[in-house]
Motif scaffolding. Structure first.
Motif, PDB file in Angstrom:
ATOM      1  N   GLU A  92      17.929  18.670 -39.426  1.00  0.00           N
ATOM      2  CA  GLU A  92      17.314  19.788 -38.495  1.00  0.00           C
ATOM      3  C   GLU A  92      17.154  19.587 -37.021  1.00  0.00           C
ATOM      4  N   GLU A 128       9.342  20.003 -35.163  1.00  0.00           N
ATOM      5  CA  GLU A 128       9.103  21.507 -34.636  1.00  0.00           C
ATOM      6  C   GLU A 128      10.509  22.301 -34.498  1.00  0.00           C
ATOM      7  N   HIS A 129      11.218  21.696 -34.828  1.00  0.00           N
ATOM      8  CA  HIS A 129      12.687  22.337 -35.017  1.00  0.00           C
ATOM      9  C   HIS A 129      12.800  23.284 -36.234  1.00  0.00           C
ATOM     10  N   HIS A 151      11.714  26.984 -36.025  1.00  0.00           N
ATOM     11  CA  HIS A 151      12.403  27.695 -35.275  1.00  0.00           C
ATOM     12  C   HIS A 151      13.863  28.113 -35.947  1.00  0.00           C
ATOM     13  N   ALA A 187      12.871  30.643 -38.530  1.00  0.00           N
ATOM     14  CA  ALA A 187      12.503  32.069 -37.936  1.00  0.00           C
ATOM     15  C   ALA A 187      13.535  32.886 -37.760  1.00  0.00           C
ATOM     16  N   ALA A 188      14.862  32.266 -37.529  1.00  0.00           N
ATOM     17  CA  ALA A 188      15.938  33.154 -37.566  1.00  0.00           C
ATOM     18  C   ALA A 188      16.614  33.053 -39.021  1.00  0.00           C
TER      19      ALA A 188
END
Lengths: 250, 172
Positions: free
Chosen positions: A85, A229-230, A233, A236-237
């Motif tokens: 990730e 935290e990656h 994201h 989300a995409a």
């Protein structure tokens, strides 16, 4: 959740998240040939994901498909290594991440194809290992070319190695699930993959004129659902469309 | 099929499928490529077993759709498609005639025994490296541009004599 289901999630989440990361390069790579190579690698990884997550859903026995598992879980349910990730960074960082992963993935699939006592695991591995061999040859080749290239490419590859290095130790840690899998002969003890990985990494990095970092600190947690935290994201995409339009069909 | 009609033979069905072109390389059929693994009847249901080439090949679902359409067009309604992973698909299953069709189409056919095996060092030293002949001029004075080409199954090569770029159907 059975150990087999956990294992299939770990394998499938690695290929899913790395496949998605690599696909982010599509249309952005430094040269056309590399753009195509990255897209093809991503395709292989996503294809392998369908097999692993399909098996995970089957082993779970609650009727979830590979798509359900890919699109309808939140970050804490993902079981991938933190390494995959990691952000793409520059081309060198992407290639180094791929190489560090391939050098673990190809021997892992080889072991599973030859030794796994679970027939479905062995069949998926036998299919995937042929593709992973091409990935490993390409990523080693490019790490050597860029490491032993210009001053700038050498510096960037050495930086990339330092950037990812502390995320490699997680590949070889074992928990109760790994011990159950190893006892059942389904998967190897993760630590048993370490000497081969060290040897391969050492050989390629030496040829690339890059020095192996001495730091042995390892960030861990991905295989238990504790992510950087990656990942949020990425999800989300990746999950936007099926979450916003749950009935969407191709 | 309607009651009382004779079921078609395995050869009949293979013959129909031999006319279904591969969606990416229409000069060869799904039978030529070894994608159709078996045809059999389970009672009166026709079972066609197919295998994916590369696990992420986008053509896989199109192939399944076209195989089904080709069989339904012959009036067979009871049909089941099964996906078989093992043994994994290999370019070894592409027969000599299909290889010639590929060459005439401008794609250098696979060279058996040159599949990647992860043994990088031997390969970089030149062992096991494929010598691929240009499908246009036949020259062996060629070079690999990228091991990944226009589709998952191909690599990008160029001819150093006629200077044309071409696809090589890489070995797996």
């Amino acid at each position: 959740m059975s150990a087999l289901c956990e294992f299939a999630l770990r394998m499938g989440d690695n290929t899913l998240i790395l496949g998605h990361r690599v696909s982010e390069w599509c249309g952005h790579a430094p040269v056309l040939e590399e753009d195509i190579a990255l897209a093809n690698t991503a395709l292989d990884l996503i294809g392998q994901t369908q097999m692993w997550l399909g098996l995970a859903g089957e082993a779970e026995g609650e009727g979830r498909t590979a798509d359900d598992l890919a699109y309808k879980r939140d970050a804490w349910d993902f079981r991938n290594l933190l390494l995959v990730e990691r952000p793409n960074g520059d081309f060198g960082q992407t290639l180094m991440r791929q190489f560090l992963f391939d050098a673990w993935h190809h021997p892992m699939l080889t072991w599973l194809a030859e030794n796994s006592k679970d027939q479905r695991v062995a069949e998926i591995a036998e299919k995937a290992v042929r593709e992973a061999a091409y990935h490993l040859e390409r990523s080693s080749d490019l790490v050597i070319r860029l490491g032993d290239g210009t001053d700038e490419s050498h510096r960037r590859m050495q930086d990339a190695l330092a950037y990812h290095w502390t995320y490699t130790g997680e590949m070889f840690e074992a928990d109760a699930i790994d011990r159950e899998l190893a006892d059942a002969g389904i998967a190897p003890d993760p630590a048993a993959m370490k000497p081969g990985w060290d040897a391969l990494i050492g050989e390629v990095l030496a040829e690339a004129t890059l020095s192996v970092p001495e730091n042995d600190f390892a960030h861990k947690g991905g295989r238990r659902g504790q992510h950087t935290e990656h990942l949020g994201h990425i999800l989300a995409a990746m999950q936007f469309l099926p979450r916003a339009y749950p009935d969407a069909r191709w | 099929m309607h009651a009382g009609e004779t079921l078609p033979s395995r050869d009949d069905v293979m013959g129909w499928l031999a006319e279904v072109p591969d969606p990416e390389i229409p000069v060869v059929s799904v039978v030529d490529l070894g994608i159709v693994r078996d045809v059999a009847f389970d009672d009166d249901t026709l079972v066609v077993t197919i295998t994916p080439t590369y696990s992420g090949c986008p053509a896989t679902s199109v192939i399944a759709f076209e195989v089904e359409a080709a069989i339904r067009a012959r009036g067979i309604d009871k049909l089941r498609l099964e996906n078989k992973l093992s043994p994994p698909w290999s370019t070894d299953w592409i027969g000599p005639e299909a290889r010639e069709k590929l060459r005439r189409y401008g794609i250098a056919p696979p060279i058996d025994g040159t599949a990647a095996d992860g043994k990088r060092v031997a390969r970089l030293l030149g062992e096991g490296n494929a010598r691929v002949e240009c499908p246009r001029c036949g020259s062996a004075h060629t070079a690999e541009v990228s091991r990944f080409g226009s589709t998952p199954c191909k690599a990008a090569w160029r001819c150093n004599d006629c200077l044309e770029p071409f696809d090589y159907f890489k070995c797996i």
